[in-house]
Write a protein that holds these residues in place. Structure first.
Motif, short mmCIF file in Angstrom:
data_model
loop_
_atom_site.label_atom_id
_atom_site.label_comp_id
_atom_site.label_asym_id
_atom_site.label_seq_id
_atom_site.Cartn_x
_atom_site.Cartn_y
_atom_site.Cartn_z
N ALA A 111 -5.25 3.46 -5.24
CA ALA A 111 -3.87 3.84 -5.53
C ALA A 111 -3.18 4.42 -4.30
N GLY A 112 -3.88 5.29 -3.56
CA GLY A 112 -3.27 5.88 -2.37
C GLY A 112 -2.96 4.84 -1.31
N ARG A 113 -3.88 3.90 -1.10
CA ARG A 113 -3.65 2.85 -0.09
C ARG A 113 -2.47 1.96 -0.48
N LYS A 114 -2.36 1.66 -1.76
CA LYS A 114 -1.25 0.81 -2.22
C LYS A 114 0.09 1.52 -2.04
N LEU A 115 0.12 2.83 -2.35
CA LEU A 115 1.35 3.60 -2.14
C LEU A 115 1.69 3.62 -0.66
N ASN A 116 0.69 3.78 0.18
CA ASN A 116 0.91 3.79 1.62
C ASN A 116 1.49 2.45 2.10
N THR A 117 0.99 1.36 1.54
CA THR A 117 1.48 0.03 1.91
C THR A 117 2.94 -0.14 1.49
N VAL A 118 3.29 0.33 0.29
CA VAL A 118 4.67 0.23 -0.18
C VAL A 118 5.61 1.01 0.74
N ILE A 119 5.19 2.23 1.13
CA ILE A 119 6.03 3.05 2.01
C ILE A 119 6.23 2.36 3.35
N TRP A 120 5.15 1.81 3.93
CA TRP A 120 5.26 1.10 5.20
C TRP A 120 6.18 -0.11 5.08
N SER A 121 6.10 -0.82 3.96
CA SER A 121 6.96 -2.00 3.76
C SER A 121 8.43 -1.61 3.71
N ILE A 122 8.72 -0.51 3.00
CA ILE A 122 10.11 -0.05 2.91
C ILE A 122 10.61 0.40 4.28
N LEU A 123 9.81 1.19 4.98
CA LEU A 123 10.22 1.66 6.31
C LEU A 123 10.42 0.49 7.27
#
Length: 418
Positions: free
Chosen positions: A274-286
């Protein structure tokens, strides 16, 4: 040279041939300004060359598909890498079919990027040929996955047609509240596309540089009345803005002065990685925000206003017809693959036709959305802008079903992710 390297080579060739075809389609539209021939002759000639180039790329990808099938001894649609490359191939197939019907070069300018972006997205997943897990060892794998992907491919072409219509019809000089709302909608759609591109680029960049961050966690489990401690690790390939909940940092390379995660994932965010997926979403948005800002900086105007002139010469009714026809072709195919064949396979594999698995739910949502689209189109006369907005929203739903559900939400279809 083994079969795997041969198949991978054909996919790489197909990718670059698609890129070449895209630029040829761009020349067929924009080159009219500096060509000495009549604009119609220029567009027809370069459009034909671009179409033939697209056919060559498609032939290379078909070769990749069957050589990989021969190597793995099963149809290559069993994981995210194989499925997304197959989806990219079917998007190109759907584009070629629709192009032969309407002979519209500008369609290639918008449909081809969807195809090679999907293929590029596939390449972020492990490409090794893997044996089929027991759940996939069925002839329904060939039937269910291929028909569902073919339907989604026609939805992608419908999305391209709808986006072209909006770029042509939305008035970027308008100042009314309705005009501003439409302008923001087009810009948000283009941002979503750039966000996917940013995700792919960031994965390539950090993977290529060998970046890695590792977190560990001790989990206490009870086995036959005896408590045991299992040591688990979580590996990031993107710099960890978010640390998994209740974990310790084992290894983390510094990035832009960031030597530790900025914050920890909340305790309620559970599930696999879950943490890695959230991290990926944040990087994609940024990353999407950075790409959008750079594009605006270069264009010096909203992206829709910069791209719009490419389709201003197109007949609006033709664009509306292309979008509708593509979805009308794809919908019955998607119905067979994603619902009917899927339920039959679910009955054989799991003993029930329907189980409210996240992928099943979102496939149903997608099917219902396009059912509403066709109903409003045929019964209520929703054409033009209304129809175009629905095709754009519908394909966003499709992409969430493909990407978000597989990679963010855990379920019975999670084996298709990474």
């Amino acid at each position: 040279m083994n079969v795997n390297s041969v198949s991978s080579t054909f996919l790489l060739i197909a990718f670059f041939v698609y890129l070449l075809a895209f630029f040829l389609f761009v020349i067929s539209i924009t080159g009219k300004r500096w060509s000495n021939r009549k604009p119609e002759d220029h567009t027809r000639q370069w459009g034909f060359v671009a179409f033939i180039t697209s056919v060559v790329g498609f032939a290379c990808q078909v070769t990749f598909f069957f050589t990989r099938w021969a190597e793995g001894d099963h149809i290559p649609t069993s994981n995210m890498y194989e499925f997304m490359t197959f989806l990219g191939m079917m998007i190109m197939c759907a584009f070629l079919i629709v192009y032969l019907i309407y002979r519209t070069p500008v369609l290639g300018v918008f449909a081809l990027p969807i195809g090679f972006i999907i293929i590029a997205y596939a390449s972020v997943f492990p490409s090794e040929v893997q044996p089929l897990i027991p759940a996939l060892q069925s002839y329904w794998l060939k039937i269910h996955v291929t028909t569902a992907a073919t339907g989604e491919a026609f939805f992608a072409v419908g999305f391209a047609g709808g986006l072209m219509y909006l770029l042509r019809a939305v008035d970027y000089t308008g100042t009314t509240k309705a005009d501003k709302k439409e302008q923001r909608g087009v810009e948000l759609t283009l941002f979503f596309i750039l966000m996917l591109v940013a995700f792919i680029a960031s994965i390539f960049t950090f993977n290529g540089s060998g970046y890695k961050a590792v977190f560990s966690k001790d989990v206490i489990v009870t086995n036959a009345g005896v408590q045991e401690t299992n040591h688990t690790t979580e590996t990031y390939v993107l710099p960890p803005i978010v640390q998994p909940y209740d974990t310790k940092v084992v290894e983390m390379k510094s990035f832009l002065g960031m030597s530790e995660p900025l914050f920890t994932a909340p305790s309620w965010m559970e599930g696999a990685s879950a943490g890695r997926k959230l991290n990926t979403v944040i990087w994609s948005i940024l990353g999407g925000l950075v790409l959008y800002w750079l594009a605006r900086l270069v264009a010096r105007k909203p992206l829709g206003a910069a791209i719009g002139p490419v389709v201003k010469g197109m007949d609006a009714e033709d664009l509306d017809e292309i979008s509708y026809r593509a979805i009308a072709i794809g919908y019955p195919i998607f119905t067979l693959g994603a619902l009917i064949f899927a339920m039959i396979w679910a009955q054989e594999a799991w003993g029930r036709f329907w189980g409210w698995d996240p992928k099943e739910v979102w496939a149903l949502i997608t099917w219902l959305f396009y059912a509403v689209f066709l109903h409003l189109r045929l019964s209520k006369g929703w054409q033009g802008k209304k129809s175009a907005w629905l095709t754009v929203i519908g394909f966003i739903v499709v992409m969430f079903t493909l990407v978000g559900v597989n990679l963010v939400i855990a379920g019975l279809h999670s084996y298709a992710g990474v």
